[in-house]
Write an enzyme that holds these catalytic residues in place. Structure first.
Site, PDB file in Angstrom:
ATOM      1  N   ARG A 168      14.112  27.783  18.093  1.00  0.00           N
ATOM      2  CA  ARG A 168      13.614  26.903  17.019  1.00  0.00           C
ATOM      3  C   ARG A 168      13.608  27.689  15.710  1.00  0.00           C
ATOM      4  NH1 ARG A 168       7.744  25.093  18.172  1.00  0.00           N
ATOM      5  NH2 ARG A 168       8.861  24.093  19.893  1.00  0.00           N
ATOM      6  N   HIS A 211       9.323  30.446  19.924  1.00  0.00           N
ATOM      7  CA  HIS A 211      10.630  29.776  19.996  1.00  0.00           C
ATOM      8  C   HIS A 211      11.607  30.377  18.988  1.00  0.00           C
ATOM      9  CE1 HIS A 211      10.175  26.288  22.733  1.00  0.00           C
ATOM     10  NE2 HIS A 211       8.905  26.294  22.377  1.00  0.00           N
ATOM     11  N   ASP A 269      11.103  24.894  26.294  1.00  0.00           N
ATOM     12  CA  ASP A 269      10.264  23.792  26.748  1.00  0.00           C
ATOM     13  C   ASP A 269      11.088  23.059  27.797  1.00  0.00           C
ATOM     14  OD1 ASP A 269       8.305  24.467  24.922  1.00  0.00           O
ATOM     15  OD2 ASP A 269       9.032  23.079  23.391  1.00  0.00           O
ATOM     16  N   GLU A 306       0.172  23.894  27.473  1.00  0.00           N
ATOM     17  CA  GLU A 306       1.382  23.073  27.521  1.00  0.00           C
ATOM     18  C   GLU A 306       2.132  23.367  28.817  1.00  0.00           C
ATOM     19  OE1 GLU A 306       2.148  23.060  22.661  1.00  0.00           O
ATOM     20  OE2 GLU A 306       3.398  24.305  23.969  1.00  0.00           O
ATOM     21  N   HIS A 310       5.933  24.770  28.434  1.00  0.00           N
ATOM     22  CA  HIS A 310       6.282  25.893  27.559  1.00  0.00           C
ATOM     23  C   HIS A 310       6.332  27.213  28.330  1.00  0.00           C
ATOM     24  CE1 HIS A 310       5.946  28.200  23.660  1.00  0.00           C
ATOM     25  NE2 HIS A 310       5.459  29.094  24.496  1.00  0.00           N
TER      26      HIS A 310
END
Length: 266
Positions: A109, A154, A161, A240, A243
């Site tokens: 990301r 990320h 994910d 999460e 993740h």
């Protein structure tokens, strides 16, 4: 000759905006500046390493909590460091032996995407996706509760994910964000993922690894995913279920801002 890793490790640290979820592991993030554009992280396209792993890169579409394509996602690709991609290939081997496949929602990301998330979080009038992604959490509390934050692991290229899909599952139909969306705590969308108790990017206590109130089947699916990933060297995040960060990542102290495009690989 100075190696790219040495260049990255020698960068001066800066203060982080926030240390939070949607991109960090279960330990505090270091906060150095991104390396210079001349430092190449050596990303690979996951499908070039293992084309059996399914992809559903939500941030390259409008089907996400921001409600539009996220800054930096120019192509719907999963970019990863070669080390993390090879580890994910090993996970896929084990998953297939158990009758399931991995499906990734997000991989590398860019820093600009994390900045985009934080900008969105500071816009109280942009709340159209609340019912679908954070129905029980005020938008103003998403950062403090650890669902959004910066920097993000990320952006180092070794975090994914991910979910599981039965090998016998039908192909997932294309999403249509214009349709009414059910709350994520009720498994938003009729996607082909196994039941994980919530949808991806559900900013809700039900997404926590040890959440109470989810069905036994969903709890077992979370356990299986976590076991598959941790056995291959990944570390989960307790808020999460989707993740995971590769523990032996090659860039533990650097953050990158290359766009998500095939030209950023290599």
């Amino acid at each position: 000759m100075t190696s790219p890793r040495t260049l990255a490790l020698g960068l001066t640290a800066t203060l982080a905006l926030v240390t939070g979820g949607c991109g960090r592991g279960d330990e505090p993030e270091p906060t150095p500046s991104p390396p210079s554009p001349s430092v190449s992280p050596g990303f690979v396209v996951l499908s070039d390493v293992d084309d059996r792993i399914l992809t559903d890169i939500r941030y390259a579409t409008a089907d996400n909590f921001v409600g539009r394509r996220v800054d930096g996602y120019r192509e719907p690709l999963c970019l990863l460091t070669a080390r993390a991609a090879e580890a994910l290939r090993r996970v896929q081997d084990t998953a297939i032996a158990a009758g399931r496949s991995l499906k990734v929602y997000d991989c590398y990301r860019p820093q600009r995407a994390t900045d985009d998330f934080l900008h969105w979080a500071g816009q109280p009038d942009q709340d159209l996706t609340k019912a679908a992604f954070y129905p029980r959490v005020p938008k103003a509390e998403l950062i403090d509760r650890g669902y959004l934050g910066a920097p993000s692991s990320h952006s180092r290229g070794s975090t994914v994910d991910v979910t599981l899909v039965d090998l016998s599952a039908v192909e997932q139909a294309p999403s249509r964000p214009a349709q009414p969306m059910a709350a994520c705590a009720a498994r938003r969308h009729a996607g082909n993922s196994v039941d994980m108790g919530t949808g991806f990017d559900c900013f809700d206590p039900l997404s926590h690894i040890d959440a109470q109130g989810i069905a036994p089947a969903a709890r077992e699916n979370r356990r299986q995913l976590r076991q598959l990933m941790t056995d291959a060297g990944f570390v989960g995040y307790d808020r999460e279920w989707w993740h995971f960060r590769y523990r032996d990542e090659p860039w533990p102290d650097a953050y990158f801002d290359l766009p998500v495009t095939r030209s950023s690989a290599g």
